[in-house]
Design an enzyme around this catalytic site. Sequence first.
Site, mmCIF file in Angstrom:
data_model
loop_
_atom_site.group_PDB
_atom_site.id
_atom_site.type_symbol
_atom_site.label_atom_id
_atom_site.label_comp_id
_atom_site.label_asym_id
_atom_site.label_seq_id
_atom_site.Cartn_x
_atom_site.Cartn_y
_atom_site.Cartn_z
ATOM 1 C CB SER A 34 4.401 17.532 -2.448
ATOM 2 O OG SER A 34 5.550 17.258 -1.668
ATOM 3 C CE1 TYR A 90 3.424 12.117 -2.258
ATOM 4 C CE2 TYR A 90 5.452 13.253 -1.664
ATOM 5 C CZ TYR A 90 4.075 13.199 -1.678
ATOM 6 O OH TYR A 90 3.338 14.212 -1.116
HETATM 7 C C1 8X3 Z 1 5.425 15.684 1.508
HETATM 8 C C2 8X3 Z 1 6.733 16.386 1.474
HETATM 9 O O1 8X3 Z 1 9.282 16.121 1.570
HETATM 10 O O2 8X3 Z 1 7.946 14.337 2.544
HETATM 11 O O3 8X3 Z 1 4.635 15.987 0.415
HETATM 12 O O4 8X3 Z 1 8.074 14.583 0.158
HETATM 13 S S1 8X3 Z 1 8.047 15.298 1.436
#
Ligand code: 8X3
Length: 253
Positions: free
Chosen positions: A140, A153
């Site tokens: 990501s 995350y």
């Molecule tokens: C998803 C992109 O910007 O929502 O992997 O973290 S974000």
Amino acid sequence: MSSSERSGNSNGRVAVVTGASSGIGAATARSLARDGYSVVLGARRVDRVDALAEEIGGRAMYLDVTDAASVERFVGTLDRVDVLVNNAGGAKGLAPVSEADLDDWRWMWETNVVGTLRVTKALLPELEASGDGLIITITSTAALEAYDNGAGYTSAKHAQGVLHRTLRLELIGKPIRLTEICPGMVETEFSLVRFGGDAAKADAVYDGVTPMVAEDIAEIISFTASRPSHVNLDQIVVRPRDQATSRRNIKTG
Ligand code: 8X3
């Protein structure tokens, strides 16, 4: 017999896609099947993956990347793997570190980092034996940047990226290519999962922005897999035109 074999365009190669029941995983399974791959679709939601496997002439298998026994069973059914797409993963919650939910953090680390490790480690012998293996890991832009409230995350995606990039170093000299794809905003079930099924919150993420769709990433995966074997696309960063960084998009100005 897969749809590509029926239509006569089989390339004889096997691609494994994790998290294949929806979003980028499902679009990738379709795209690689169109390219002639025999696709093995791994997912927890096996009812959804069954229908998709039938549609594209692939093979559906239950796979929970957080469960060692499930990974072992999944890998035990495969005698050839040319391409592995590490797509299973996701986010839970959007909270400041001061309010971090430790279960959400554990889930994100277990799914994105340890899950990728489990599957990749288990399939390395098959990928090497293919003579021209390819590991594509969908990280990501969160693997490259921090953003407010996103540490659970972003830290997991950074770790997943480093795992993948370390393997690129360690496998030099072996017939395995490694590509990391770092997408920005893609409209899938990603935000729905992040917000625990709250559709209004999930929709608001993409309000006023034209995000990418799963097929945009699947096309890049097909392109990557179709390069000649001496060409390694190391890292591909892709965002919608409306998003400049994780913290700056057309809405934030
Ligand atoms: C998803 C992109 O910007 O929502 O992997 O973290 S974000």
